[in-house]
Design a protein around this motif. Sequence first.
Motif, mmCIF file in Angstrom:
data_model
loop_
_atom_site.group_PDB
_atom_site.id
_atom_site.type_symbol
_atom_site.label_atom_id
_atom_site.label_comp_id
_atom_site.label_asym_id
_atom_site.label_seq_id
_atom_site.Cartn_x
_atom_site.Cartn_y
_atom_site.Cartn_z
ATOM 1 N N LEU A 253 -39.500 65.870 93.035
ATOM 2 C CA LEU A 253 -40.292 66.831 93.870
ATOM 3 C C LEU A 253 -41.193 67.582 93.421
ATOM 4 N N SER A 254 -40.747 68.309 92.252
ATOM 5 C CA SER A 254 -41.712 69.348 91.628
ATOM 6 C C SER A 254 -42.939 68.525 91.015
ATOM 7 N N VAL A 255 -42.836 67.385 90.376
ATOM 8 C CA VAL A 255 -43.716 66.759 90.028
ATOM 9 C C VAL A 255 -44.684 66.305 90.787
ATOM 10 N N HIS A 260 -49.945 67.616 93.469
ATOM 11 C CA HIS A 260 -50.716 68.060 94.709
ATOM 12 C C HIS A 260 -51.874 69.210 94.293
ATOM 13 N N PHE A 261 -51.195 70.151 93.435
ATOM 14 C CA PHE A 261 -51.966 71.153 93.092
ATOM 15 C C PHE A 261 -53.083 70.685 92.333
ATOM 16 N N LEU A 262 -53.004 69.833 91.433
ATOM 17 C CA LEU A 262 -54.012 69.438 90.869
ATOM 18 C C LEU A 262 -55.041 68.564 91.357
ATOM 19 N N ARG A 263 -54.749 67.847 92.431
ATOM 20 C CA ARG A 263 -55.520 67.272 93.147
ATOM 21 C C ARG A 263 -56.275 67.962 94.075
ATOM 22 N N THR A 264 -55.899 69.110 94.328
ATOM 23 C CA THR A 264 -56.585 70.073 95.310
ATOM 24 C C THR A 264 -57.085 71.299 94.589
ATOM 25 N N GLY A 265 -57.220 70.914 93.438
ATOM 26 C CA GLY A 265 -58.047 72.241 92.483
ATOM 27 C C GLY A 265 -57.365 73.410 92.368
ATOM 28 N N ARG A 266 -55.957 73.428 92.182
ATOM 29 C CA ARG A 266 -55.295 74.555 91.992
ATOM 30 C C ARG A 266 -54.594 74.247 90.571
ATOM 31 N N ALA A 267 -55.108 74.186 89.525
ATOM 32 C CA ALA A 267 -54.631 73.975 88.282
ATOM 33 C C ALA A 267 -53.700 75.073 87.743
ATOM 34 N N ARG A 268 -54.115 76.233 88.295
ATOM 35 C CA ARG A 268 -53.230 77.526 87.880
ATOM 36 C C ARG A 268 -51.911 77.411 88.326
ATOM 37 N N ALA A 270 -50.584 74.937 89.609
ATOM 38 C CA ALA A 270 -49.703 73.511 88.725
ATOM 39 C C ALA A 270 -49.267 73.967 87.620
ATOM 40 N N ALA A 271 -49.832 74.612 86.566
ATOM 41 C CA ALA A 271 -49.337 75.282 85.337
ATOM 42 C C ALA A 271 -48.191 76.249 85.638
ATOM 43 N N GLU A 272 -48.144 76.776 86.642
ATOM 44 C CA GLU A 272 -47.138 77.942 86.853
ATOM 45 C C GLU A 272 -45.896 77.231 87.431
ATOM 46 N N LEU A 273 -46.042 76.253 87.927
ATOM 47 C CA LEU A 273 -44.893 75.444 88.410
ATOM 48 C C LEU A 273 -44.374 74.520 87.242
ATOM 49 N N ALA A 274 -45.324 73.931 86.417
ATOM 50 C CA ALA A 274 -44.827 73.072 85.480
ATOM 51 C C ALA A 274 -44.312 73.768 84.142
ATOM 52 N N LEU A 292 -53.015 68.255 81.360
ATOM 53 C CA LEU A 292 -54.338 68.307 82.369
ATOM 54 C C LEU A 292 -54.668 69.742 83.018
ATOM 55 N N ALA A 293 -53.532 70.496 83.252
ATOM 56 C CA ALA A 293 -53.843 71.960 83.705
ATOM 57 C C ALA A 293 -54.278 72.782 82.752
ATOM 58 N N TRP A 294 -54.134 72.555 81.592
ATOM 59 C CA TRP A 294 -54.576 73.508 80.559
ATOM 60 C C TRP A 294 -55.849 73.080 80.174
ATOM 61 N N ARG A 295 -56.316 71.857 80.050
ATOM 62 C CA ARG A 295 -57.612 71.495 80.015
ATOM 63 C C ARG A 295 -58.477 72.029 81.151
ATOM 64 N N LEU A 296 -58.171 71.750 82.289
ATOM 65 C CA LEU A 296 -58.785 72.333 83.366
ATOM 66 C C LEU A 296 -59.148 73.844 83.340
ATOM 67 N N LEU A 297 -58.273 74.609 82.981
ATOM 68 C CA LEU A 297 -58.132 75.983 82.982
ATOM 69 C C LEU A 297 -58.924 76.434 81.683
ATOM 70 N N GLY A 298 -59.077 75.620 80.889
ATOM 71 C CA GLY A 298 -59.895 76.169 79.249
ATOM 72 C C GLY A 298 -58.826 76.905 78.550
#
Length: 504
Positions: A253-255, A260-268, A270-274, A292-298
């Motif tokens: 469920l966490s995955v 969902h966070f990534l798909r909706t533009g909330r990369a940070r 997503a990273a905090e949960l992962a 993916l989250a780290w790439r999106l966040l630079g």
Amino acid sequence: MNLAEAEPALAVDPADADAAYNAGLGALKSGREVEALALLERARARHPRDARLWQVAALLHRSLDDLGPAVSHFEKAARLSPLDPLIAHGHARAALEAGRPAAALFEHAHRLAPLDGSVLLGLAAARFAENGPEAALEGIEEQLRIHPGWLPGHALAARLLYMSGRRGEFTSLFERALEAAPAHVDLWRELITTIMHAGLHEEALEAVSRARTSAGPHLAFDANEAVCHAELGHGEVADRLFAPLAAVDDVHLSVRRIRHFLRTGRAREAAELAEPISKGQAGFMVWPYLSLAWRLLGDSRWEWLEGDERMVGVYDLGDALPPLGALADRLRGLHIATGQPLEQSVRGGTQTDGILFARTEPEIRTLRSAVVGAVERHIAQLPPPDPDHPTLSPRRDARVRFSGSWSVRLTAAGHHANHIHPAGWFSSALYVALPDEAERGPPPAGWLTLGEPQAELGLALPPFRTVEPRPGRLVLFPSTMWHGTRPFAEGERLTVAFDVARPS
């Protein structure tokens, strides 16, 4: 070098049959198969009619993907103890994995253990291998009439119906069982999951609604409803449905929430949960999304994770492989399904069933040997060990083992959707037959892509590497790395793929 000579012998008296047998069982868990085989050979010389010693030696050979001796040892054990259900099942399983006729052996094992579901699943696989999916379906459908709550049987029936091209009815046996037992929560849960595996999230939502009506409220229904809305891009609805589930301790469920966070533009988010999950035993499930989250966040940590060029290896195996024409013919004969598999990345093609590298045909044995050598070379050139890294294991001296091996045959416009194999260590593509350039289309048609996320996530991240396919070329890459292929216009693309098992 003979591995039996390279490893110290187990400190067990071969005259003690019980101790030798138990040492063999222990070696299956500890990875000391080769030295245990040497011990058992000496023990069998003293106790040649002890079926257990032949049985455990067969299991050790099977663990090493050495199915020729495994089958012959099981045959000997079965002659010595013809009514032992475990020996009968092992004999049938080894024959099936070796690529030999096994349906009759499974039928015998079924007579000895009529309630063993794993035997029934093996019998279906053997019938599939010998006579195709319809023959396998017939037996499974009969068993589901007798045992309508048998969940593994339902899951197999759905896969068989799907890969035989009967996608409009792939859940029909679930539906029949639920007519008789409409309050059966586990049947509803398995049905919903199966529909989701096919990417049919609207249909899955309809099944969730029916499940609640028939079986009442359940956490599984709530979770799957949230996931379906997330996968359909219903962001606000998914947010509302995920909110009361945030405290549920379930990595799957966490995955889904991370996706969902990534798909909706909330990369940070997503990273905090992962990130906390990545440090535990289930970390392999979230590393692809952290990348993916780290790439999106630079965040430069993605380069630590996947940026080193030594993570990916391209090996042209040449003369180490069997003649590619003969290997291609052998593989084509194993593609007996007529449709693409359920819950896999194949689009416009078929995938073989069973463990390819366990088969005993000479082309497959030569192929496996060439692959092992390439994997050993790849491991040897990796960056220095890093205990915090999911790929750079400090333990690299163990024997190469595979957690799966198969072949894929794609035809016109076929491709692999971007995906991951997070339970493996390294994954692969080995090209056996390819369309010519005129059939394939201009580059990068048919090329392998690395680092491009699944299209359903809707992320504007391009691949960070592409690899041109060539006959005889093997590409190795971390199993947590996103990978897929570009479609090609015409012709046939025949590959072998495998996952290298993580060192334990």
